[in-house]
Design an enzyme around this catalytic site. Structure first.
Site, mmCIF file in Angstrom:
data_model
loop_
_atom_site.group_PDB
_atom_site.id
_atom_site.type_symbol
_atom_site.label_atom_id
_atom_site.label_comp_id
_atom_site.label_asym_id
_atom_site.label_seq_id
_atom_site.Cartn_x
_atom_site.Cartn_y
_atom_site.Cartn_z
ATOM 1 N N ASN A 118 9.265 4.550 2.717
ATOM 2 C CA ASN A 118 9.136 4.046 4.089
ATOM 3 C C ASN A 118 10.477 3.441 4.478
ATOM 4 O OD1 ASN A 118 6.229 3.571 2.814
ATOM 5 N ND2 ASN A 118 6.002 3.724 5.021
ATOM 6 N N ARG B 211 0.837 -1.206 0.000
ATOM 7 C CA ARG B 211 0.000 0.000 0.000
ATOM 8 C C ARG B 211 0.878 1.265 0.000
ATOM 9 N NH1 ARG B 211 -0.530 4.713 2.699
ATOM 10 N NH2 ARG B 211 -0.039 3.626 4.624
ATOM 11 N N CYS C 213 4.290 9.505 0.175
ATOM 12 C CA CYS C 213 2.868 9.812 0.183
ATOM 13 C C CYS C 213 2.572 10.778 -0.946
ATOM 14 C CB CYS C 213 2.456 10.421 1.524
ATOM 15 S SG CYS C 213 0.730 10.894 1.579
HETATM 16 P P1 HMG Z 1 -13.469 14.283 -1.928
HETATM 17 O O1 HMG Z 1 -13.238 14.622 -3.349
HETATM 18 O O2 HMG Z 1 -13.612 15.396 -0.943
HETATM 19 O O3 HMG Z 1 -14.667 13.257 -1.706
HETATM 20 O O4 HMG Z 1 -12.297 13.343 -1.443
HETATM 21 P P2 HMG Z 1 -16.128 13.143 -2.156
HETATM 22 O O5 HMG Z 1 -16.857 12.459 -1.051
HETATM 23 O O6 HMG Z 1 -16.646 14.492 -2.621
HETATM 24 O O7 HMG Z 1 -16.049 12.168 -3.413
HETATM 25 C C1 HMG Z 1 -15.434 12.524 -4.621
HETATM 26 C C2 HMG Z 1 -15.446 11.321 -5.549
HETATM 27 O O8 HMG Z 1 -14.672 10.255 -4.991
HETATM 28 C C3 HMG Z 1 -16.845 10.751 -5.757
HETATM 29 O O9 HMG Z 1 -16.867 10.175 -7.048
HETATM 30 C C4 HMG Z 1 -16.912 9.648 -4.718
HETATM 31 O O10 HMG Z 1 -17.835 8.639 -5.054
HETATM 32 C C5 HMG Z 1 -15.504 9.103 -4.797
HETATM 33 P P3 HMG Z 1 -17.540 10.958 -8.288
HETATM 34 O O11 HMG Z 1 -18.955 11.184 -7.894
HETATM 35 O O12 HMG Z 1 -16.770 12.240 -8.443
HETATM 36 O O13 HMG Z 1 -17.347 10.018 -9.426
HETATM 37 N N1 HMG Z 1 -15.083 8.464 -3.539
HETATM 38 C C6 HMG Z 1 -14.534 7.237 -3.473
HETATM 39 N N2 HMG Z 1 -14.244 6.338 -4.425
HETATM 40 C C7 HMG Z 1 -13.698 5.166 -4.019
HETATM 41 N N3 HMG Z 1 -13.413 4.900 -2.722
HETATM 42 C C8 HMG Z 1 -13.701 5.778 -1.754
HETATM 43 C C9 HMG Z 1 -14.279 7.019 -2.121
HETATM 44 N N4 HMG Z 1 -14.677 8.093 -1.425
HETATM 45 C C10 HMG Z 1 -15.164 8.963 -2.298
HETATM 46 N N5 HMG Z 1 -13.425 5.498 -0.483
HETATM 47 C C11 HMG Z 1 -11.505 11.478 -0.163
HETATM 48 C C12 HMG Z 1 -12.282 12.791 -0.138
HETATM 49 C C13 HMG Z 1 -11.247 11.091 1.277
HETATM 50 C C14 HMG Z 1 -12.331 10.431 -0.846
HETATM 51 C C15 HMG Z 1 -10.196 11.729 -0.937
HETATM 52 O O14 HMG Z 1 -9.565 12.832 -0.411
HETATM 53 C C16 HMG Z 1 -9.256 10.543 -0.880
HETATM 54 O O15 HMG Z 1 -9.540 9.475 -1.422
HETATM 55 N N6 HMG Z 1 -8.109 10.724 -0.186
HETATM 56 C C17 HMG Z 1 -7.155 9.648 -0.004
HETATM 57 C C18 HMG Z 1 -5.762 10.171 -0.097
HETATM 58 C C19 HMG Z 1 -4.793 9.037 0.119
HETATM 59 O O16 HMG Z 1 -5.099 7.885 -0.097
HETATM 60 N N7 HMG Z 1 -3.569 9.407 0.540
HETATM 61 C C20 HMG Z 1 -2.545 8.438 0.780
HETATM 62 C C21 HMG Z 1 -2.798 7.569 1.965
HETATM 63 S S1 HMG Z 1 -2.437 8.378 3.514
HETATM 64 C C22 HMG Z 1 -0.730 8.112 3.719
HETATM 65 O O17 HMG Z 1 -0.072 7.644 2.838
HETATM 66 C C23 HMG Z 1 -0.129 8.421 5.062
HETATM 67 C C24 HMG Z 1 0.177 7.153 5.876
HETATM 68 O O18 HMG Z 1 1.063 6.297 5.160
HETATM 69 C C25 HMG Z 1 0.820 7.544 7.215
HETATM 70 C C26 HMG Z 1 1.984 8.535 7.046
HETATM 71 O O19 HMG Z 1 2.975 8.201 6.368
HETATM 72 O O20 HMG Z 1 1.843 9.628 7.587
HETATM 73 C C27 HMG Z 1 -1.102 6.369 6.198
HETATM 74 MG MG MG Z 2 3.229 6.522 5.115
#
Ligand code: HMG
Ligand code: MG
Length: 295
Positions: free
Chosen positions: A246, A12, A237
């Site tokens: 990582n 992931r 990220c």
């Molecule tokens: P948004 O645009 O504000 O959300 O994003 P929305 O609710 O308005 O939805 C927009 C569109 O996304 C819609 O589709 C939803 O259906 C779809 P449309 O109508 O435009 O076709 N949607 C989804 N589709 C699939 N799966 C879902 C989902 N939710 C909405 N779950 C949202 C808000 C949270 C969805 C967006 O910002 C997002 O997906 N963010 C994820 C970012 C991410 O994955 N970042 C990397 C992981 S975090 C990380 O790496 C840090 C970590 O490793 C720890 C560290 O290192 O610090 C964990």
């Molecule tokens: Mg991370």
């Protein structure tokens, strides 16, 4: 010998940042290899918006394609109920919600404030409790934020405490940028430990500045016994400009051994998986070798 768990996040966190699409078959092969290495938990998928992180769009297919090992739990990121439903449908054993300690990172990563993100996680925690699914909570940018600068330890403690109060089984502290130095990591941990016991915390260190292993040692001294890592040191990220990989699973395992801790991993299998992970990154970097989405 004291046991320390390495929580493998390579499939992931290691792969999500690759811009060229990596094929499902390659991802499945990596998870299958990791399943033989002795991990208790592997973060194999991420059910986030495919518009935000296209690389993870194949998570359902990956989960359907893997051969599950009996003693391994397969986990996934779920930022909201839509993601939770998809993770359940895919048969994930555990899910993770992810918050940030800074407003700037929360906006960039989740398109909402920290408070709004916690509100959004509420239904996920409730549904998971009813379904008997364990939920992990991440706090990102625990020392430094690419948008807001240095992060106050109290802000990390507040978000970690909130996630714990909501019912997370574990809070993973994300040093997202990999720029944290041991002194500041220690101060952050001191604040968090006033809210959450060490037994419920994990360390998640990126290794941009090459200090992740030192930071892990600080966390070990503070009593943490779970560390996230990615084979081959893959990762970064997409919403943290400048964040490198990582900390590498093989490096963490070697350091744990040197310090006299047990990790229970088969290092030959880890080396095999690290080779696969590096080849996937190299393949993704060369357009001629990129595989299409589902395969
Ligand atoms: P948004 O645009 O504000 O959300 O994003 P929305 O609710 O308005 O939805 C927009 C569109 O996304 C819609 O589709 C939803 O259906 C779809 P449309 O109508 O435009 O076709 N949607 C989804 N589709 C699939 N799966 C879902 C989902 N939710 C909405 N779950 C949202 C808000 C949270 C969805 C967006 O910002 C997002 O997906 N963010 C994820 C970012 C991410 O994955 N970042 C990397 C992981 S975090 C990380 O790496 C840090 C970590 O490793 C720890 C560290 O290192 O610090 C964990
Ligand atoms: Mg991370």
């Amino acid at each position: 010998m004291v046991n320390v768990e390495i929580f493998e996040v390579g499939p992931r966190d290691g792969l999500q940042n690759e811009t060229a699409v990596i094929g499902v078959a390659e991802k499945v092969a990596l998870v299958n290899c990791l399943s033989r290495a002795g991990f208790n938990r592997i973060e194999a998928a991420s059910f986030v918006s495919p518009k935000w992180v296209p690389q993870m769009a194949s998570s359902g297919e990956v989960m359907a394609g893997i051969t599950r090992a009996e003693r391994v739990g397969y986990w996934a990121l779920t930022p909201n109920m839509k993601g939770y439903a998809a993770a359940r449908a895919a048969g994930c054993d555990g899910v993770a919600v992810f918050a940030a300690a800074s407003e700037g990172f929360s906006r960039a990563n989740l398109n909402c404030s920290v408070a709004e993100s916690l509100e959004r996680f509420g239904p996920v925690l409730e549904a998971a409790k009813a379904d008997g699914v364990p939920v992990r909570g991440y706090v990102s940018v625990v020392t430094d934020c690419p948008f807001d600068g240095a992060v106050a330890p109290g802000d990390v403690a507040r978000v970690a405490g909130a996630l714990m109060a909501m019912g997370c089984v574990e809070v993973s502290l994300g040093e997202t940028l990999g720029r944290g130095v041991p002194e500041r990591v220690d101060a952050m941990l001191a604040a968090v430990l006033a809210e959450v016991p060490a037994a419920r915390l994990a360390g998640h260190f990126h290794d941009t500045s090459g200090r992740a292993l030192e930071n892990i040692e600080v966390a070990l001294e503070r009593g943490l016994r779970v560390f996230d890592a990615a084979v081959g040191g893959l990762g970064g990220c997409p919403y943290a400009p400048g964040a490198a990989g990582n900390v590498a699973t093989e490096a963490v395992a070697a350091r744990l051994e040197a310090l006299g801790y047990a990790h229970g991993l088969n290092m030959d299998v880890i080396a095999e998986a690290a080779g696969m992970a590096r080849a996937m990154r190299a393949g993704a970097a060369r357009p001629g070798m990129v595989q299409g989405g589902a395969s």
